[in-house]
Write an enzyme that holds these catalytic residues in place. Structure first.
Site, mmCIF file in Angstrom:
data_model
loop_
_atom_site.group_PDB
_atom_site.id
_atom_site.type_symbol
_atom_site.label_atom_id
_atom_site.label_comp_id
_atom_site.label_asym_id
_atom_site.label_seq_id
_atom_site.Cartn_x
_atom_site.Cartn_y
_atom_site.Cartn_z
ATOM 1 C CG ASP A 44 0.374 -5.805 -5.925
ATOM 2 O OD1 ASP A 44 0.565 -5.694 -7.145
ATOM 3 O OD2 ASP A 44 1.277 -6.144 -5.130
ATOM 4 C CB SER A 45 -1.661 -2.723 -10.663
ATOM 5 O OG SER A 45 -2.688 -3.623 -11.041
ATOM 6 C CG ASP A 83 -0.808 -9.449 -7.427
ATOM 7 O OD1 ASP A 83 -0.004 -10.392 -7.602
ATOM 8 O OD2 ASP A 83 -0.728 -8.361 -8.026
ATOM 9 C CE LYS A 112 0.792 -10.960 -10.572
ATOM 10 N NZ LYS A 112 1.636 -10.008 -9.826
ATOM 11 C CD GLU A 114 5.595 -8.182 -6.993
ATOM 12 O OE1 GLU A 114 6.626 -7.597 -6.611
ATOM 13 O OE2 GLU A 114 4.566 -7.581 -7.340
ATOM 14 C CD GLU A 181 5.772 -5.489 -14.155
ATOM 15 O OE1 GLU A 181 5.223 -6.265 -13.343
ATOM 16 O OE2 GLU A 181 5.586 -4.262 -14.154
HETATM 17 O O1 KIV Z 1 -0.502 -5.983 -10.030
HETATM 18 C C1 KIV Z 1 -0.473 -6.096 -11.255
HETATM 19 O O2 KIV Z 1 -1.276 -5.532 -11.996
HETATM 20 C C2 KIV Z 1 0.576 -6.921 -11.843
HETATM 21 C C3 KIV Z 1 0.772 -6.804 -13.320
HETATM 22 C C4 KIV Z 1 1.614 -5.617 -13.603
HETATM 23 C C5 KIV Z 1 1.336 -8.028 -13.897
HETATM 24 O O3 KIV Z 1 1.259 -7.613 -11.160
#
Ligand code: KIV
Length: 263
Positions: A44-45, A83, A112, A114, A181
């Site tokens: 989600d970056s 994500d 993924k 969090e 992280e």
């Molecule tokens: O969204 C992302 O790119 C991430 C990385 C920073 C691990 O979660």
């Protein structure tokens, strides 16, 4: 041969480092795959590096599904990790399952999320229903407003103990990967020793099972602030392909991250 959860487990057991990069489209997916990147994280970056937002929070489920579909079309060998987006999984394991199932149908092989030990029920719920989970701990960017900024986590003894406990509980709940992280290298190393699940670091030192960076950071194209843990692999490379190969080689050889990228 295609990378699966079993491959990642075997690589970690053999001390063969796992290389991961973020990826958001089919062309880069093909390039990264060809260069030997093991895991493509549709992170989600993308909110920051693709959409120009100032955090990951505005990224929607539809945005993520779109980018997962694009990446899945370009990847042949690499495992695609999708994500879970802010607000689409925190309410209940059932809410998380419907979001995760859509990501898997779009082409992800793992999702993924969090959060710490309190996400263990969700991890277990997904894992028991056939959805491999990567648990993201330490600096969790979706908590930026709670943390008051992007700060290294686990520096105090109390926080380090809590993050280690989080990792153990999430691994016991069935997480297939634990991503850490911005935590001190010594804590990441302790966690890697303590759990039987492969660990991935970003700003977590070299004593982990593998590394991840945001693609736009390691290619030096993101205009925002450069974090300490970032290395620009375009420096000294003649092409993007060569930069990505240099990243994979450095991760495998444990020459990245160096002390200057570590907390
Ligand atoms: O969204 C992302 O790119 C991430 C990385 C920073 C691990 O979660």
């Amino acid at each position: 041969m295609k990378i699966t959860v079993n491959t990642l487990q075997q690589m970690a057991a053999q001390g063969d480092k796992i290389s991961m990069l973020t990826c958001y489209d089919a062309s880069f997916a093909a390039l990264l795959d060809e260069a030997g990147v093991d895991v493509l994280l549709v992170g989600d970056s993308l909110g920051m590096v693709i959409q120009g937002q100032d955090s990951t929070l505005p990224v929607s489920e539809e945005d993520m599904l779109y980018h997962v579909r694009c990446v899945a079309r370009g990847a042949k060998r690499a495992l695609v990790l999708g994500d879970m987006t802010f607000g689409a999984y925190q309410q209940s394991p059932q809410q998380a399952f419907s979001h995760a199932a859509r990501l898997m149908q779009a082409g992800a092989h793992m999702v993924k999320l969090e959060g710490g030990a309190y996400m263990a029920d969700t991890v277990q719920f997904l894992a028991e229903r056939g959805i491999p989970v990567c648990a993201h701990i330490g600096l969790t960017p979706q908590y930026v407003n709670h943390f008051g900024g992007y700060r290294v986590q686990g520096k105090s003894e109390v926080d380090a103990v809590r993050i280690l406990a989080d990792a153990k509980v999430l691994a016991a709940a069935g997480a297939s990967l634990v991503l850490m992280e911005c935590v001190p290298a010594v804590l990441a190393s302790d966690i890697t020793q303590a759990i039987a699940v492969p660990t991935i670091g970003i700003g977590a030192g070299v004593e982990v099972s593998g590394q991840v960076l945001v693609l736009h950071d390691m290619l030096g194209v993101y205009p925002g602030k450069k974090a300490r843990f970032v290395k620009n692999f375009m420096q000294g490379s003649h092409s993007i392909q060569q930069a990505v190969q240099a990243y994979v080689a450095a991760v495998k050889a444990k020459t990245f991250p160096a002390a200057e990228h570590t907390f």
